[in-house]
Design a protein around this motif. Structure first.
Motif, mmCIF file in Angstrom:
data_model
loop_
_atom_site.group_PDB
_atom_site.id
_atom_site.type_symbol
_atom_site.label_atom_id
_atom_site.label_comp_id
_atom_site.label_asym_id
_atom_site.label_seq_id
_atom_site.Cartn_x
_atom_site.Cartn_y
_atom_site.Cartn_z
ATOM 1 N N MET A 1 25.345 27.778 45.460
ATOM 2 C CA MET A 1 25.365 28.684 46.616
ATOM 3 C C MET A 1 26.677 29.464 46.620
ATOM 4 N N THR A 2 26.615 30.756 46.686
ATOM 5 C CA THR A 2 27.815 31.604 46.669
ATOM 6 C C THR A 2 28.174 31.990 48.089
ATOM 7 N N THR A 3 29.470 32.069 48.354
ATOM 8 C CA THR A 3 29.957 32.474 49.672
ATOM 9 C C THR A 3 30.524 33.883 49.572
ATOM 10 N N THR A 4 30.307 34.655 50.599
ATOM 11 C CA THR A 4 30.791 36.023 50.649
ATOM 12 C C THR A 4 32.186 36.045 51.253
ATOM 13 N N ALA A 5 33.096 36.740 50.585
ATOM 14 C CA ALA A 5 34.455 36.834 51.111
ATOM 15 C C ALA A 5 34.451 37.587 52.435
ATOM 16 N N PRO A 6 35.249 37.147 53.397
ATOM 17 C CA PRO A 6 35.261 37.829 54.695
ATOM 18 C C PRO A 6 35.762 39.259 54.553
ATOM 19 N N GLN A 7 35.154 40.156 55.300
ATOM 20 C CA GLN A 7 35.559 41.547 55.295
ATOM 21 C C GLN A 7 36.876 41.697 56.038
ATOM 22 N N LEU A 8 37.856 42.282 55.361
ATOM 23 C CA LEU A 8 39.155 42.463 55.978
ATOM 24 C C LEU A 8 39.114 43.626 56.950
ATOM 25 N N PRO A 9 39.964 43.606 57.998
ATOM 26 C CA PRO A 9 40.077 44.770 58.884
ATOM 27 C C PRO A 9 40.505 46.002 58.100
ATOM 28 N N ASP A 10 40.170 47.157 58.639
ATOM 29 C CA ASP A 10 40.459 48.406 57.940
ATOM 30 C C ASP A 10 41.944 48.572 57.658
ATOM 31 N N TRP A 11 42.791 48.163 58.604
ATOM 32 C CA TRP A 11 44.225 48.380 58.389
ATOM 33 C C TRP A 11 44.761 47.482 57.273
ATOM 34 N N GLN A 12 44.166 46.286 57.077
ATOM 35 C CA GLN A 12 44.603 45.434 55.976
ATOM 36 C C GLN A 12 44.136 45.984 54.630
ATOM 37 N N LEU A 13 42.955 46.587 54.609
ATOM 38 C CA LEU A 13 42.512 47.257 53.377
ATOM 39 C C LEU A 13 43.433 48.421 53.041
ATOM 40 N N ALA A 14 43.833 49.185 54.085
ATOM 41 C CA ALA A 14 44.767 50.289 53.857
ATOM 42 C C ALA A 14 46.112 49.760 53.388
ATOM 43 N N LEU A 15 46.538 48.629 53.916
ATOM 44 C CA LEU A 15 47.802 48.019 53.491
ATOM 45 C C LEU A 15 47.762 47.677 52.006
ATOM 46 N N GLN A 16 46.692 47.045 51.562
ATOM 47 C CA GLN A 16 46.579 46.677 50.146
ATOM 48 C C GLN A 16 46.493 47.912 49.248
ATOM 49 N N ARG A 17 45.783 48.940 49.722
ATOM 50 C CA ARG A 17 45.650 50.158 48.919
ATOM 51 C C ARG A 17 46.984 50.882 48.786
ATOM 52 N N GLU A 18 47.677 51.058 49.905
ATOM 53 C CA GLU A 18 48.933 51.804 49.863
ATOM 54 C C GLU A 18 50.022 51.033 49.146
ATOM 55 N N ALA A 19 49.959 49.693 49.161
ATOM 56 C CA ALA A 19 50.985 48.901 48.495
ATOM 57 C C ALA A 19 50.952 49.088 46.986
ATOM 58 N N ARG A 20 49.832 49.551 46.443
ATOM 59 C CA ARG A 20 49.729 49.747 44.983
ATOM 60 C C ARG A 20 50.423 51.021 44.530
ATOM 61 N N ILE A 21 50.626 51.987 45.428
ATOM 62 C CA ILE A 21 51.117 53.297 44.983
ATOM 63 C C ILE A 21 52.412 53.723 45.669
ATOM 64 N N ARG A 22 52.791 53.115 46.788
ATOM 65 C CA ARG A 22 53.977 53.550 47.530
ATOM 66 C C ARG A 22 55.185 52.699 47.176
ATOM 67 N N SER A 23 56.354 53.271 47.473
ATOM 68 C CA SER A 23 57.599 52.516 47.349
ATOM 69 C C SER A 23 58.006 51.874 48.668
ATOM 70 N N GLY A 24 57.490 52.419 49.772
ATOM 71 C CA GLY A 24 57.850 51.882 51.073
ATOM 72 C C GLY A 24 56.704 52.008 52.056
ATOM 73 N N LEU A 25 56.600 51.053 52.962
ATOM 74 C CA LEU A 25 55.627 51.084 54.039
ATOM 75 C C LEU A 25 56.356 50.802 55.348
ATOM 76 N N VAL A 26 55.975 51.506 56.385
ATOM 77 C CA VAL A 26 56.502 51.258 57.725
ATOM 78 C C VAL A 26 55.329 50.830 58.596
ATOM 79 N N LEU A 27 55.356 49.594 59.064
ATOM 80 C CA LEU A 27 54.301 49.059 59.921
ATOM 81 C C LEU A 27 54.813 49.053 61.355
ATOM 82 N N TYR A 28 54.045 49.639 62.257
ATOM 83 C CA TYR A 28 54.449 49.721 63.661
ATOM 84 C C TYR A 28 53.213 49.537 64.537
#
Length: 628
Positions: A1-28
């Motif tokens: 039986m396979t389990t489906t990984a939980p869907q991350l919130p949109d802002w966490q997906l954006a965090l992972q995406r931007e972390a691959r290409i940016r030198s800096g992130l500002v979270l507020y």
């Protein structure tokens, strides 16, 4: 039986995406909240979540992960990473690492899924950033550095001090990188290091850190969505003590958990996960299990009991009769107010807009000539609902006719003088959440002040300068206005003609004058027109009610009775100005009766005693008095 990984919130997906290409992130934004981490089923701070999501994932490109703040210092994911960081730092200083270096923490293994791995070392930021630059230049490591509580690093963001500008310059050069930057497939695949700044407010950071810098991305951390809030209450259903609400007729069958989680998810919109945890804790402290709405009321305003719930159907059947005892000649307005109260008691207020029931219980806009009962009906509503006329909180909107008067309502912005005192409106609602809010002569307020009511009428909430939220969901909001009264049709005109005139005047003021049709749209069909009082029988009834306080005072203070001979009341009614409504009667009562009566009693105050009667007659052009 396979389990489906939980869907991350949109802002966490954006965090992972931007972390691959940016030198800096500002979270507020919502950075001081806690966040659910499904892999370990823990609730983490944002800095810990970023460290795990970006630095410890199996596919992570970062070989060094550290979190720093002024209180806890520099912390690493593992002791090995701490030693590698220190080796590079010592090479930059030109000496080898010693056995007693600050980051030589031994071989203690990290507790799985807990903490940051090592005890923090108090390293000043001015030393930390150069080491981060050296690691970037070394090329052997790909570092991730998370700087938490960064909004406390600069005293004045617009005018940083000299030492603050120094580390800001070093930080900026770290984001830019070295003078020579090869661009090849290996470099693109490996990427650069990443610096993450976490701030509670974007305005607390110097704009020079991110403005015009494509290597830096701003990410706003939102409050939990409805699905996240619902998942929270489902996840902790066993710890939540909450009574299941009564299902609506014909509603689909749901489990006990869903029956509680769904309304709580609706009620807690825009609250943080920290708020939800406190609601959960509060549910375990109450003697009895409360339904969701009463539990949320207890958390939000500190009172689970609502005067709205204490109303009975029998009492509401008499609402129109009770209101007419104080407001006469305005049957349409009284009927509209009664409908509003009945709708609110049934829980139907605002349901056509949202199931959250966060809007005020009702909103009315009273318009008409002066002295016709607009303010009196608001006070009568407060007395009927809450048993106390003082529950009608009045704001004279002529005091808010300047552009910056909105700060008096909600308080000055943070950092300005007096911001810690909050606002007049938000403080009043916080102190007395069950109330009637009367905004008198609203047409005299500045348009910017009226903009504050958009959020109140839409969301039922307002945040003051201190960041505290005032809730309006238990209030009735009433605006009054004399718009159109100067050129209104006379009493002989048809009621439909007068109503059309006043409604047109209100529309022209908000649409063409203030250019704020959105506020008029929020009011909808709740514009209630008050008609002039021309009928002599009605005016005589108003006069008789206003005479009662005068009679009662003379009886209590001096023991004398006041008697008016036949014809005196009619004479007073004819003397009063019709176009001034009820206030015209009060003015005539003061001018023709109270003032001469005061002089008469003063000249004979030594003769005043219990059992005597003052008689007023209207034989001549003025009233005559006799003490019997």
């Amino acid at each position: 039986m396979t389990t489906t990984a939980p869907q991350l919130p949109d802002w966490q997906l954006a965090l992972q995406r931007e972390a691959r290409i940016r030198s800096g992130l500002v979270l507020y934004g919502n950075t001081r909240d806690v966040f659910f981490y499904p892999e370990s089923r823990d609730y983490l701070t944002l800095s810990e979540l970023v460290s795990r999501r970006l630095g410890r994932a199996p596919s992570s490109r970062f070989t060094l992960t550290a979190v720093w703040d002024q209180a806890d210092g520099l912390r690493f994911s593992t002791p090995a990473q701490a030693r590698r960081w220190e080796d590079i730092r010592q090479r930059r200083l030109g000496s080898g690492p010693g056995a007693g270096t600050p980051y030589d923490v031994g071989e203690e293994p990290e507790a799985p899924g807990r903490g940051s791995g090592t005890q923090g070392e108090r390293v000043p930021l001015r030393e930390l950033i150069p080491t981060f630059r050296q690691i970037l230049a070394d090329g052997s490591e790909c570092p991730l550095l998370v700087v938490d509580w960064s909004h406390l690093l600069v005293t004045q963001p617009a005018h940083p001090a000299a030492d603050e500008r120094e580390w800001m310059l070093t930080l900026g050069k770290a984001l830019v990188g070295e003078a020579i930057q090869p661009l090849d497939s290996d470099r693109l695949k490996r990427g650069t290091g990443l610096l993450v700044l976490i701030a509670a407010s974007l305005g607390a950071l110097p704009p020079s850190l991110y403005q015009g810098e494509p290597r830096v991305r701003l990410l706003d951390i939102p409050s939990p969505t409805r699905s996240e809030r619902r998942a929270f209450f489902l996840r902790h259903a066993d710890e939540l003590r909450c009574a299941r609400p009564r299902p609506a007729p014909g509603a689909p069958a749901v489990t006990s958990r869903e029956a509680v989680a769904d309304p709580l998810a609706d009620l807690t919109e825009q609250l943080t996960t920290a708020d939800l945890r406190q609601v959960l804790s509060l549910s375990r402290t109450t003697p009895d299990e409360l339904p969701p709405d009463r539990l949320f009321n207890l958390y939000r305003i500190g009172d689970q009991r609502s005067p709205w719930e204490e109303l009975s159907a029998d009492k509401l059947r008499e609402v129109e009769a009770e209101l007419r005892k104080r407001v006469v000649g305005q049957d349409g307005a009284v009927r509209h107010m009664a409908t509003l109260l009945i709708r609110a008691w049934l829980g139907l207020a605002g349901l056509q807009h949202s199931a959250r029931r966060s809007k005020p219980k009702g909103t009315l806009f009273f318009v008409g000539p002066t002295g016709v009962g607009k303010t009196e009906l608001a006070k009568a509503c407060a007395a009927f609902l809450f048993g106390d006329e003082s529950a009608c909180i009045r704001f004279d909107m002529s005091e808010y006719n300047h552009e910056h008067s909105d700060q008096r309502l909600v308080g000055a912005p943070p950092g300005y003088v007096g911001f810690e005192e909050g606002g007049q409106l938000t403080n009043a609602v916080t102190r007395r959440p069950f109330s009637v809010l009367l905004f008198d002569e609203v047409e005299k307020a500045h348009g910017r002040v009226l903009d504050k009511f958009l959020q109140v009428l839409e969301d039922g909430r307002l945040t003051d300068g201190r960041g505290e939220t005032a809730w309006f969901s238990e209030t009735v909001i009433i605006f009054t206005s004399n718009l159109g009264a100067a050129d209104a049709p006379g009493p002989e005109a048809a009621s439909q003609t007068r109503e059309a005139h006043f409604r047109q005047a209100v529309e022209e003021h908000f649409v063409r004058g203030l250019k704020r049709p959105e506020l008029l749209n929020r009011l909808g069909d709740n514009i209630v027109v008050f008609h002039p009082i021309a009928d002599e029988a009605i005016r005589r009834g108003i006069l008789q009610r206003k005479l009662e306080p005068l009679r009662e005072h003379l009886r209590e203070r001096w023991g004398v009775e006041l008697r008016l001979e036949a014809g005196v009341e009619d004479w007073l009614v004819r003397t009063a100005r019709t176009d001034h409504g009820g206030r015209g009667l009060l003015n005539a009562l003061e001018r023709e009766l109270v003032n001469p009566l005061a002089r008469f009693l003063f000249d004979r105050h030594h003769q005043l005693r219990k059992g005597r009667t003052v008689t007023a007659s209207s034989d001549g052009p003025t009233l005559a008095f006799d003490l019997e």
